[in-house]
Design an enzyme around this catalytic site. Structure first.
Site: not given
Ligand code: NAP
Ligand code: MG
Length: 456
Positions: A155, A208-210, A212-213, A230, A264, A357
């Site tokens: 996804k 992704g974000s901490t 959501v992690g 990660e 990140c 971050e």
């Molecule tokens: P995010 O919300 O953590 O999204 C990462 C992935 O998780 C996307 O595919 C997202 O889907 C999915 N997701 C979101 N909510 C979920 C849930 N409840 N259950 C399962 N999967 C879910 O990150 P973002 O909103 O794009 O970015 C927000 C912040 O995250 C950034 O500002 C940054 O601080 C951090 N981030 C970190 C990294 C990294 O490389 N470590 C990468 C991106 C972002 P959808 O977005 O398609 O809904």
């Molecule tokens: Mg998000």
């Protein structure tokens, strides 16, 4: 329910492509396809699985420029960077294509027979990936997962699904059996969440974000799913006064403004030994002002826009007047989610820009006094993903690198990620390691078999 997702081009704010957006029912269907394909894929002989993965490498090489253009337009990244990232995605498949043929297990001396271990694939693996390095991060997960004999449901982030969709068709053209690679484009909170809860998914690999992690780790607990995470970072770039301060300053922008800071591994806290701050800033200023921000498709561009209006507004909120703007680069006029490369100094140590971050092109300068102070400040964060140490004293560089609570350190360099070395975080930057010689371990289960040679 299927509706349409409008995928934008962040440099122009225009529609790039419309793609079908799926819901939970299609996630279930994709998991069912992956589950049906699993016994066949796992039974493919190691050499044949390796050969098929090498065909994926060739298919990606043939589509390199097409994938790079898609990534550059959809993620707003400079075309030169996009070409490099697709190259890394290809290298990842090349590296793990050999994994099916490498030995996995051990033999252990025991009484009465022989005990040995084998590494078994997990089954269906769910991959949830972000928008900052869309295809590269997906391949860090897909390549070892597939090499180890799993099937996958990916996804991608809704903001950047295009290269993942193209990859799925390339994989089929390359000869991977139907159902081995599945891509579902839909919202994280429904489709991602469904993968996390699905009883037929054995593992979730997430970047992704901490925040959501945390929700993924909690959700996965209900079915004892394997999870690797990660997550975010707030990495330190530690510059000692005995370093080549000019070289450190000239390299620092790349370590925090590459990918418009949406990385990140960004070294967004620049820790400089107090006596070297003025010299460092004088070199940094020229380097930041020289960054060419603009059209991602122009080969000379070094920094593009941010991914979305929301991300730009979130980044802008960190520059709130409580910290001084010491250096600010420039951005193009007109549409696009632009934000200039920005260095804050002086800045209070409890300011959000120092603690949280930012995920955008904003760096803070933090002075320190000596080795112990540098280590204390660098470790004063919930994160621990990467970091750099600049010094001409090699032993000090190694001492500090050992003392930093972080998964990836470099000395007199800002490099973070290599296909051949492990990558991952300490503390709230996540757990598990990707890439490197042991990455397939995270997509397998150890099984111990005892063979009775003595009779009963
Ligand atoms: P995010 O919300 O953590 O999204 C990462 C992935 O998780 C996307 O595919 C997202 O889907 C999915 N997701 C979101 N909510 C979920 C849930 N409840 N259950 C399962 N999967 C879910 O990150 P973002 O909103 O794009 O970015 C927000 C912040 O995250 C950034 O500002 C940054 O601080 C951090 N981030 C970190 C990294 C990294 O490389 N470590 C990468 C991106 C972002 P959808 O977005 O398609 O809904
Ligand atoms: Mg998000």
């Amino acid at each position: 329910m299927t509706d349409v997702l409008e995928v934008l081009e962040p440099a122009t704010e225009r529609l790039l492509q419309e793609v079908p957006r799926v819901g939970v029912a299609e996630v279930d269907a994709a998991v069912a396809r992956a589950k049906a394909a699993y016994p066949g894929w796992r039974a493919v002989a190691p050499a044949d699985r390796a050969r098929l993965l090498r065909r994926v490498v060739e298919a990606m090489e043939g589509a390199w420029e097409e994938l790079a253009l898609l990534e550059a337009r959809n993620a707003g990244k400079p075309i030169a960077s996009a070409r490099g990232e697709i190259g890394m995605a290809i290298e990842t498949f090349r590296y793990f294509a050999g994994a099916p043929e490498r030995p996995f297990g051990e033999t252990i001396p025991v009484a009465g027979g022989m005990a040995f271990t084998v590494r078994e694939p997990l089954g269906v693996v769910g991959l949830i990936t972000p928008w900052n390095f869309p295809l590269a991060i997906a391949c860090w997960k897909m390549a070892p997962a597939l090499a180890a004999g799993n099937t996958v449901v990916l996804k991608p982030a809704e903001l950047t699904p295009l290269t993942a969709l193209r990859f799925a068709s390339l994989a089929l053209e390359a000869g991977l059996p139907e159902g081995v690679v599945n891509v579902v484009v839909g919202p994280g909170r429904t489709c991602g969440q469904r993968l996390v809860e699905h009883p037929d998914v054995a593992k979730i690999a997430f970047t992704g974000s901490t925040a959501v992690g945390v929700s993924i780790a909690a959700g996965a607990a209900a079915t004892i799913k394997r999870v690797t995470l990660e997550l975010g970072g707030k990495s330190a770039n530690v510059v000692f006064a005995d370093a080549d301060v000019e070289a450190a300053a000239r390299a620092a922008p790349g370590a925090v403004f590459d990918n418009a800071g949406q990385d990140c591994c960004a070294r967004s806290r620049i820790l400089v030994e107090r006596s070297a701050v003025d010299e460092f800033l004088s070199h940094l200023e020229g380097a930041v002002r020289a960054i060419r921000v603009g059209d991602p498709l122009d080969a000379a561009t070094e920094m593009g826009p941010l991914i979305s209006a929301a991300q730009r507004d979130s980044v802008a909120s960190f520059v709130d007047g409580d910290a001084e703007v010491a250096i600010r680069g420039s951005v193009p006029d007109g549409p696009g989610f632009w934000f200039p490369p920005t260095v804050l100094w002086p800045v209070p140590l409890d300011h959000r820009a120092v603690v949280d971050e930012i995920f955008g092109p904003v760096a803070v300068i933090v002075p320190f006094d000596g080795e112990a102070d540098a280590i204390r400040i660098a470790n004063d964060t919930i994160y621990g993903l990467s970091g750099s140490v600049w010094t001409r004293d090699g032993a000090k560089g190694l001492r500090v690198a050992r003392a930093l609570e972080s998964g990836n350190l470099s000395i007199n360099s800002n490099s973070s990620v290599r296909v051949t070395t492990p990558f991952g975080g300490f503390k709230q930057s996540g757990y598990g390691r990707e890439l490197g010689p042991h990455a397939t371990d995270a997509y397998t289960e150890v099984k111990t078999i005892f063979y009775n040679t003595e009779g009963n």
